[in-house]
Design a protein around this motif. Structure first.
Motif, PDB file in Angstrom:
ATOM      1  N   LEU A  16      -9.187 -43.728  66.135  1.00 55.48           N
ATOM      2  CA  LEU A  16     -10.492 -43.644  65.492  1.00 55.48           C
ATOM      3  C   LEU A  16     -11.052 -44.998  65.073  1.00 55.48           C
ATOM      4  CD1 LEU A  16      -9.622 -40.619  63.176  1.00 55.48           C
ATOM      5  CD2 LEU A  16     -10.968 -40.553  65.262  1.00 55.48           C
ATOM      6  N   ALA A  17     -10.303 -46.071  65.235  1.00 59.00           N
ATOM      7  CA  ALA A  17     -10.692 -47.387  64.715  1.00 59.00           C
ATOM      8  C   ALA A  17     -11.699 -48.074  65.631  1.00 59.00           C
ATOM      9  CB  ALA A  17      -9.460 -48.263  64.562  1.00 59.00           C
ATOM     10  N   PRO A  18     -12.561 -48.922  65.043  1.00 56.55           N
ATOM     11  CA  PRO A  18     -13.466 -49.729  65.870  1.00 56.55           C
ATOM     12  C   PRO A  18     -12.678 -50.629  66.814  1.00 56.55           C
ATOM     13  CG  PRO A  18     -14.091 -49.835  63.558  1.00 56.55           C
ATOM     14  CD  PRO A  18     -12.760 -49.150  63.614  1.00 56.55           C
ATOM     15  N   VAL A  19     -13.219 -50.815  68.023  1.00 58.67           N
ATOM     16  CA  VAL A  19     -12.535 -51.569  69.069  1.00 58.67           C
ATOM     17  C   VAL A  19     -13.456 -52.648  69.615  1.00 58.67           C
ATOM     18  CG1 VAL A  19     -11.548 -51.392  71.388  1.00 58.67           C
ATOM     19  CG2 VAL A  19     -11.153 -49.571  69.741  1.00 58.67           C
ATOM     20  N   LYS A  20     -12.897 -53.841  69.835  1.00 60.16           N
ATOM     21  CA  LYS A  20     -13.592 -54.926  70.534  1.00 60.16           C
ATOM     22  C   LYS A  20     -12.774 -55.277  71.766  1.00 60.16           C
ATOM     23  CE  LYS A  20     -15.795 -57.006  66.548  1.00 60.16           C
ATOM     24  NZ  LYS A  20     -15.947 -58.200  65.717  1.00 60.16           N
ATOM     25  N   VAL A  21     -13.412 -55.310  72.922  1.00 54.29           N
ATOM     26  CA  VAL A  21     -12.738 -55.656  74.169  1.00 54.29           C
ATOM     27  C   VAL A  21     -13.401 -56.918  74.708  1.00 54.29           C
ATOM     28  CG1 VAL A  21     -12.127 -54.911  76.488  1.00 54.29           C
ATOM     29  CG2 VAL A  21     -12.259 -53.225  74.640  1.00 54.29           C
ATOM     30  N   ALA A  22     -12.656 -58.009  74.739  1.00 50.53           N
ATOM     31  CA  ALA A  22     -13.148 -59.273  75.281  1.00 50.53           C
ATOM     32  C   ALA A  22     -12.730 -59.368  76.739  1.00 50.53           C
ATOM     33  CB  ALA A  22     -12.590 -60.449  74.485  1.00 50.53           C
ATOM     34  N   ILE A  23     -13.672 -59.678  77.614  1.00 51.06           N
ATOM     35  CA  ILE A  23     -13.406 -59.781  79.049  1.00 51.06           C
ATOM     36  C   ILE A  23     -13.742 -61.198  79.490  1.00 51.06           C
ATOM     37  CG2 ILE A  23     -13.954 -58.870  81.331  1.00 51.06           C
ATOM     38  CD1 ILE A  23     -15.103 -56.634  78.872  1.00 51.06           C
ATOM     39  N   LYS A  24     -12.784 -61.844  80.170  1.00 59.39           N
ATOM     40  CA  LYS A  24     -12.986 -63.213  80.642  1.00 59.39           C
ATOM     41  C   LYS A  24     -12.661 -63.300  82.122  1.00 59.39           C
ATOM     42  CE  LYS A  24     -11.971 -65.335  76.220  1.00 59.39           C
ATOM     43  NZ  LYS A  24     -11.262 -66.372  75.513  1.00 59.39           N
ATOM     44  N   TRP A  25     -13.305 -64.234  82.811  1.00 60.76           N
ATOM     45  CA  TRP A  25     -13.057 -64.454  84.233  1.00 60.76           C
ATOM     46  C   TRP A  25     -13.255 -65.925  84.547  1.00 60.76           C
ATOM     47  CZ3 TRP A  25     -17.090 -61.849  82.094  1.00 60.76           C
ATOM     48  CH2 TRP A  25     -18.346 -62.418  82.234  1.00 60.76           C
ATOM     49  N   ARG A  26     -12.740 -66.335  85.702  1.00 57.70           N
ATOM     50  CA  ARG A  26     -12.886 -67.719  86.155  1.00 57.70           C
ATOM     51  C   ARG A  26     -13.393 -67.715  87.585  1.00 57.70           C
ATOM     52  NH1 ARG A  26      -7.851 -71.231  85.681  1.00 57.70           N
ATOM     53  NH2 ARG A  26      -7.251 -69.815  87.320  1.00 57.70           N
ATOM     54  N   GLU A  27     -14.144 -68.731  87.908  1.00 59.48           N
ATOM     55  CA  GLU A  27     -14.594 -68.977  89.277  1.00 59.48           C
ATOM     56  C   GLU A  27     -15.209 -67.737  89.928  1.00 59.48           C
ATOM     57  OE1 GLU A  27     -11.312 -70.612  91.393  1.00 59.48           O
ATOM     58  OE2 GLU A  27     -10.868 -72.058  89.831  1.00 59.48           O
ATOM     59  N   ALA A  28     -16.093 -67.079  89.198  1.00 60.32           N
ATOM     60  CA  ALA A  28     -16.766 -65.890  89.729  1.00 60.32           C
ATOM     61  C   ALA A  28     -18.202 -65.881  89.236  1.00 60.32           C
ATOM     62  CB  ALA A  28     -16.053 -64.629  89.282  1.00 60.32           C
ATOM     63  N   GLU A  29     -19.082 -65.320  90.051  1.00 57.94           N
ATOM     64  CA  GLU A  29     -20.478 -65.183  89.663  1.00 57.94           C
ATOM     65  C   GLU A  29     -20.731 -63.745  89.226  1.00 57.94           C
ATOM     66  OE1 GLU A  29     -24.989 -65.534  91.463  1.00 57.94           O
ATOM     67  OE2 GLU A  29     -23.296 -66.122  92.709  1.00 57.94           O
ATOM     68  N   LEU A  30     -21.019 -63.558  87.942  1.00 57.88           N
ATOM     69  CA  LEU A  30     -21.325 -62.239  87.415  1.00 57.88           C
ATOM     70  C   LEU A  30     -22.753 -61.869  87.806  1.00 57.88           C
ATOM     71  CD1 LEU A  30     -20.418 -59.865  85.564  1.00 57.88           C
ATOM     72  CD2 LEU A  30     -21.544 -61.100  83.695  1.00 57.88           C
ATOM     73  N   LEU A  31     -22.910 -60.724  88.461  1.00 59.88           N
ATOM     74  CA  LEU A  31     -24.230 -60.259  88.870  1.00 59.88           C
ATOM     75  C   LEU A  31     -24.848 -59.335  87.833  1.00 59.88           C
ATOM     76  CD1 LEU A  31     -23.476 -59.498  92.624  1.00 59.88           C
ATOM     77  CD2 LEU A  31     -24.522 -61.557  91.648  1.00 59.88           C
TER      78      LEU A  31
END
Length: 85
Positions: A16-31
């Motif tokens: 039931l707790a609040p959640v933070k999900v951090a997403i990281k990437w390298r050498e990629a172009e996010l569209l």
């Protein structure tokens, strides 16, 4: 490539707790990317190769839910860090 971000409750009680999900990437172009299922995409991330999904899900034991997605020009590996508050 498409990357879907899922949460899974591997415990014995409801989550039931609040959640933070951090997403990281390298050498990629996010569209494009978006949060779903009651989560929001945080714009407070200063790293250009990162984003964050924030929400307060209720997950029963063994339940999983897709909370967001990211689309990159090419298939790339991403790293996720989940923080429960």
């Amino acid at each position: 490539g498409l990357v879907e971000v899922d949460l899974l409750n591997g415990g014995d009680a409801d989550a039931l707790a609040p959640v933070k999900v951090a997403i990281k990437w390298r050498e990629a172009e996010l569209l494009a990317c978006d949060a779903v299922a009651g989560f929001g995409k945080s714009d407070s991330v200063t790293d250009t190769n990162a984003t964050r999904f924030v929400g307060n899900p209720r997950l029963a034991p063994a339940e999983h839910r897709t909370i967001g997605w990211l689309r990159f020009r090419d298939a790339k590996e991403v790293a996720c860090e989940v923080r429960i508050e």
